[in-house]
Design an enzyme around this catalytic site. Structure first.
Site, PDB file in Angstrom:
ATOM      1  N   CYS A   1       0.834  -1.201   0.000  1.00 35.42           N
ATOM      2  CA  CYS A   1       0.000   0.000   0.000  1.00 35.42           C
ATOM      3  C   CYS A   1       0.876   1.261   0.000  1.00 35.42           C
ATOM      4  CB  CYS A   1      -0.984  -0.040   1.165  1.00 35.42           C
ATOM      5  SG  CYS A   1      -2.434   0.977   0.832  1.00 35.42           S
TER       6      CYS A   1
ATOM      7  N   HIS B   1      -3.621  -4.670   0.419  1.00 32.48           N
ATOM      8  CA  HIS B   1      -3.003  -5.253   1.619  1.00 32.48           C
ATOM      9  C   HIS B   1      -3.072  -6.784   1.557  1.00 32.48           C
ATOM     10  CE1 HIS B   1      -2.418  -1.616   4.044  1.00 32.48           C
ATOM     11  NE2 HIS B   1      -3.492  -1.154   3.435  1.00 32.48           N
TER      12      HIS B   1
ATOM     13  N   GLU C   1      -1.523  -8.896   3.181  1.00 30.07           N
ATOM     14  CA  GLU C   1      -1.369  -9.531   4.500  1.00 30.07           C
ATOM     15  C   GLU C   1      -2.697  -9.983   5.092  1.00 30.07           C
ATOM     16  OE1 GLU C   1      -0.720  -6.346   3.781  1.00 30.07           O
ATOM     17  OE2 GLU C   1      -1.271  -4.964   5.403  1.00 30.07           O
TER      18      GLU C   1
HETATM   19  N1  GLN Z   1      -1.682   6.787   3.238  1.00 29.23           N
HETATM   20  C1  GLN Z   1      -1.795   6.145   1.984  1.00 29.23           C
HETATM   21  C2  GLN Z   1      -3.151   6.371   1.354  1.00 29.23           C
HETATM   22  O1  GLN Z   1      -4.060   6.800   1.981  1.00 29.23           O
HETATM   23  C3  GLN Z   1      -1.511   4.653   2.107  1.00 29.23           C
HETATM   24  C4  GLN Z   1      -2.535   3.941   2.937  1.00 29.23           C
HETATM   25  C5  GLN Z   1      -2.076   2.596   3.430  1.00 29.23           C
HETATM   26  O2  GLN Z   1      -0.892   2.280   3.398  1.00 29.23           O
HETATM   27  N2  GLN Z   1      -2.997   1.807   3.900  1.00 29.23           N
HETATM   28  O3  GLN Z   1      -3.348   6.130   0.218  1.00 29.23           O
END
Ligand code: GLN
Length: 534
Positions: A385, A510, A512
């Protein structure tokens, strides 16, 4: 006429102190019941007045887990999914704020027909409504009540589950209470008094526990069981001892050996089957084995004081490691330290670099520097992400596009390689508005990612506002990266990888959340295999 199947309910409460592992206990019991062939669901009730876990500070509360349908939940749901290998949904997470909001909305909508709206029976009935709905269609529905019995905040939940016993029939309900047995070092004794008091406190609220699970640092003996039984009125055969285990995944096996699962099935009037725990046992054997092969991962993080912040990522790494029979050391590196370019030299020590998800500006330049270092030195890199967003900026900057930035680093910049789409603008800092939950991704057949998944169409879970800016994706080739997967519905980038690198793979989602202890996720497994060069 087809008779409607009666769902059986198991309520798990905790006493004495918090942090005893109520979530792991509930998940372990679910694991043992599922292994017996029952169709099981799990639900966590949390006393917080938040509507969901989306706005909670990860430093204090740990990771925000995301379900396939986009619920932002307590991290216990992650344990639940990993222990029963089953995808949960919105209904499995119930925070007090959600119930209160519903009661108040119903009152405004005139649904209470002039009644005084009260904690009992209205709030408790609303809680019961959510529990019954979540339990529908399952053989057994396990409900964990967050907090510690006696807390002011969880009283309405305790009252709701007490009343539920009357509503659905006490023979269809089981109350499990988790207690703690402190060990006094000077006298080498395990004490039962706090456990006795806690069971009494629960009785004072109208619930006599059917089963007690007693956690302790040191193994306790059977005399302890006798004593607890005498003072709490819980039968000896319904008391399970749970000493500290080297791996949380051992807990189901300890509970199985204690006979408590058989006792639960018996008390619920169900037919007991032999549990199939072969795969699970194999995994626990591997998880507790020491391997000669060792790798070190540099984990570039922001919250360094609470390992729970990244619990699903750690579990995914551990799962990939154990099935590849390698010991994994995960070193936390404070991303703010890497803001100074010369500090990145210490990353040389690592076999792989991982940048997990995160929010906010602090430490982002350090994460970009870590990604640059991995790219230049051909160290395997996995970006999750935020870790993908930083990997793209790193590649751009290494190709002399020095202004490349993200919406979080510089909200005013014209060079946002990572930006927010129109549907996200103005929603910053609001609850439940990110791109959340499952989205489709089509993988390019000629990518490394395809080799890892061995599948063209995948579905993964999301939680973010930013995206690869479509304005710049045409430049990726120039920056030495390529798109390995896109969302077929909106064209957004889901996965990137470097062209000339052993493993520089990063995803907007994600992975994970979908990794399991018995089934490591392909991206984590690929990362480890690249490190091991197999
Ligand atoms: N802060 C980033 C976004 O909002 C990544 C979010 C995250 O890693 N879950 O896109």
């Amino acid at each position: 006429m087809v008779l409607k199947k009666q769902t059986k309910y198991i309520f798990v409460t905790g006493g004495v102190i918090s942090g005893l592992g109520k979530g792991i206990t509930a998940a372990s019991i679910a694991n043992l019941l599922k292994a017996r062939g029952f169709n099981v669901n799990l639900q966590k009730c949390d006393p917080y007045l938040n509507v969901d876990a989306g706005m909670l500070n990860p430093r204090e509360h740990g990771e925000c887990f995301v379900t396939k349908d986009g619920a932002e939940t307590d991290l216990d749901l992650g344990h639940y999914e990993r222990f029963i290998d089953q995808e949960l949904n919105q209904q499995s997470s119930l925070m007090a704020g959600r119930v209160l909001l519903k009661v108040i909305q119903d009152e405004r909508a005139g649904k209470y027909d002039g009644d005084d709206v009260q904690i009992i029976p209205h709030l408790t009935a609303a809680i019961q409504g959510y529990i019954l709905e979540a339990g529908k269609g399952f053989d057994i529905h396990i409900v964990e009540i967050g907090g510690t019995v006696g807390d002011y905040e969880s009283l309405s939940f305790i009252e709701a589950i007490r009343e539920l016993g009357l509503k659905v029939g006490i023979e269809n309900c089981l109350y499990i209470h988790l207690v703690y047995l402190p060990y006094i070092n000077t006298s080498h004794e395990i004490k039962t008094k706090p456990a006795q008091n806690s069971a009494r406190e629960l009785r004072g609220l109208g619930i006599q526990p059917n089963i007690l699970v007693a956690r302790s640092e040191e193994p306790a003996n059977s005399n302890i069981v006798k004593k607890i039984s005498l003072f709490t009125g819980v039968k000896e055969s319904s008391i399970a001892l749970l000493p500290n285990a080297p791996s949380i995944y051992e807990v189901p096996l300890t509970l199985e050996d204690s006979g408590v699962a058989t006792e639960i099935v018996r008390l619920l009037g169900l037919k007991d089957n032999k549990p199939s725990l072969k795969e699970w046992r194999k995994m626990v054997d591997l998880a507790t084995k020491s391997f000669d092969k060792k790798i070190r991962i540099g984990f570039i993080a922001k919250y360094l004081d609470n390992t729970d912040t990244y619990v699903s990522v750690f579990e995914a790494l551990k799962s990939a490691a154990l099935w590849n029979e390698v010991k994994i050391d995960i070193d936390w590196i404070d991303s703010t330290e890497l803001e100074d370019q010369k500090n990145t030299q210490k990353l040389k020590e690592y076999d792989g670099i991982l940048v997990p998800g995160g929010f906010g500006k602090r430490g982002l330049e350090g994460k970009i520097n870590a990604a640059k270092f991995a790219y230049q030195n051909k160290i395997p890199y996995l970006g999750l992400c935020l870790g993908m967003q930083m990997a793209v900026i790193a590649a751009a900057r290494l190709s002399n596009f020095n202004e490349a930035t993200s919406f979080e680093i510089d909200p005013k910049s014209k060079f946002q390689v990572i930006t927010t789409m129109n549907d996200q603008k103005g929603k910053e800092n609001t609850g439940g508005t990110m791109r959340l939950g499952n989205y489709n991704c089509n993988i390019n057949k000629d990518s490394l990612t395809f080799k890892l998944y061995n599948q063209e169409k995948i579905i993964e879970r999301h939680r973010h506002r930013g995206e690869c800016n479509p304005k710049y994706t045409g430049d990726f080739d120039k920056w030495g990266i390529r798109i390995a997967g896109v969302n077929p519905d909106n064209g957004l980038v889901e996965i990137i990888e470097a062209k000339d690198h052993p493993f520089y793979v990063a995803c907007q989602f994600h992975p994970e959340f979908k990794s399991r202890p018995t089934k490591p996720h392909p991206l984590f497994e690929g990362f480890l295999k690249a490190i091991l060069k197999v």
